[in-house]
Design a protein around this motif. Structure first.
Motif, short mmCIF file in Angstrom:
data_model
loop_
_atom_site.label_atom_id
_atom_site.label_comp_id
_atom_site.label_asym_id
_atom_site.label_seq_id
_atom_site.Cartn_x
_atom_site.Cartn_y
_atom_site.Cartn_z
N GLU A 36 -28.70 11.72 117.00
CA GLU A 36 -30.00 11.15 116.63
C GLU A 36 -30.06 11.06 115.12
O GLU A 36 -29.95 12.06 114.42
CB GLU A 36 -31.13 12.04 117.15
N VAL A 37 -30.23 9.84 114.61
CA VAL A 37 -30.34 9.64 113.17
C VAL A 37 -31.80 9.41 112.81
O VAL A 37 -32.52 8.73 113.54
CB VAL A 37 -29.44 8.48 112.68
N GLU A 38 -32.22 10.04 111.72
CA GLU A 38 -33.60 9.92 111.25
C GLU A 38 -33.60 9.24 109.89
O GLU A 38 -32.82 9.61 109.01
CB GLU A 38 -34.22 11.32 111.12
N LEU A 39 -34.47 8.25 109.73
CA LEU A 39 -34.65 7.56 108.46
C LEU A 39 -36.11 7.68 108.05
O LEU A 39 -37.00 7.62 108.91
CB LEU A 39 -34.26 6.08 108.56
N SER A 40 -36.35 7.84 106.75
CA SER A 40 -37.71 8.02 106.26
C SER A 40 -37.94 7.18 105.01
O SER A 40 -37.01 6.91 104.25
CB SER A 40 -37.97 9.49 105.90
N ALA A 41 -39.21 6.79 104.83
CA ALA A 41 -39.60 6.05 103.62
C ALA A 41 -41.08 6.28 103.36
O ALA A 41 -41.86 6.46 104.30
CB ALA A 41 -39.32 4.56 103.79
N GLU A 42 -41.43 6.28 102.09
CA GLU A 42 -42.84 6.43 101.73
C GLU A 42 -43.61 5.14 101.93
O GLU A 42 -44.82 5.16 102.15
CB GLU A 42 -42.96 6.92 100.30
N GLU A 100 -32.06 5.49 103.40
CA GLU A 100 -33.26 6.12 103.95
C GLU A 100 -32.95 7.28 104.89
O GLU A 100 -33.85 7.96 105.37
CB GLU A 100 -34.12 5.10 104.71
N THR A 101 -31.68 7.52 105.17
CA THR A 101 -31.28 8.59 106.10
C THR A 101 -31.74 9.93 105.55
O THR A 101 -31.47 10.27 104.41
CB THR A 101 -29.75 8.60 106.30
N THR A 102 -32.45 10.68 106.39
CA THR A 102 -32.95 12.00 105.96
C THR A 102 -32.41 13.14 106.81
O THR A 102 -32.44 14.29 106.38
CB THR A 102 -34.49 12.04 105.99
N ALA A 103 -31.90 12.85 108.01
CA ALA A 103 -31.37 13.91 108.87
C ALA A 103 -30.58 13.29 110.00
O ALA A 103 -30.80 12.14 110.37
CB ALA A 103 -32.48 14.78 109.43
N VAL A 104 -29.67 14.09 110.53
CA VAL A 104 -28.95 13.73 111.76
C VAL A 104 -28.91 14.96 112.64
O VAL A 104 -28.62 16.07 112.16
CB VAL A 104 -27.52 13.21 111.47
N ARG A 105 -29.21 14.74 113.92
CA ARG A 105 -29.12 15.81 114.93
C ARG A 105 -28.03 15.45 115.92
O ARG A 105 -27.88 14.29 116.27
CB ARG A 105 -30.44 15.96 115.67
N VAL A 106 -27.31 16.47 116.38
CA VAL A 106 -26.26 16.27 117.38
C VAL A 106 -26.48 17.28 118.50
O VAL A 106 -26.69 18.46 118.25
CB VAL A 106 -24.85 16.44 116.77
#
Length: 118
Positions: A36-42, A100-106
């Motif tokens: 699971e890839v997480e991307l974030s932006a303001e 923008e990638t802020t985290a990855v879960r496996v």
């Protein structure tokens, strides 16, 4: 902060050779992995997105071509192929292409997750 996630799946084997031989994970075994890839932006882009989900297609291609139905020790070239190591590997791959990638879960099982978030 806006945040989006997308999930990818692959099946692969690995072996944690640094564990004692009697440990179940020291033996060759496999998992149905979830990444699971997480991307974030303001702020959102001109289309109202953090990033268009379609722009994550290169990650799907990378996973399918490089990891799916492979032996992960050979793919990554070391014996410590844990969910934690995979999370960091995918984070670094994504961050280089998707800032923008802020985290990855496996996940290796339905009940366990490892996350890399610098």
């Amino acid at each position: 902060m806006f945040r989006i996630t997308k999930e990818f799946h692959f099946s692969a084997s690995h072996q944690l050779k640094s564990l004692p031989p009697e440990h179940q994970c020291a033996r060759l075994h496999g998992h149905n992995y979830v990444v699971e890839v997480e991307l974030s932006a303001e702020t959102l882009n001109e289309h109202g997105f953090v990033r268009d989900y379609h722009e994550l297609a290169p990650l799907k291609h990378y996973i399918d071509e490089t990891f799916d139905h492979r032996h992960l020790n050979e793919v990554l070239g070391h014996d410590r192929v844990t969910a934690e190591c995979l999370a960091r590997h995918f984070y670094e791959w994504c961050k280089a292409r998707l800032p923008e990638t802020t985290a990855v879960r496996v996940s290796e099982t339905a009940k366990t997750w490892a996350e890399y978030r610098p």
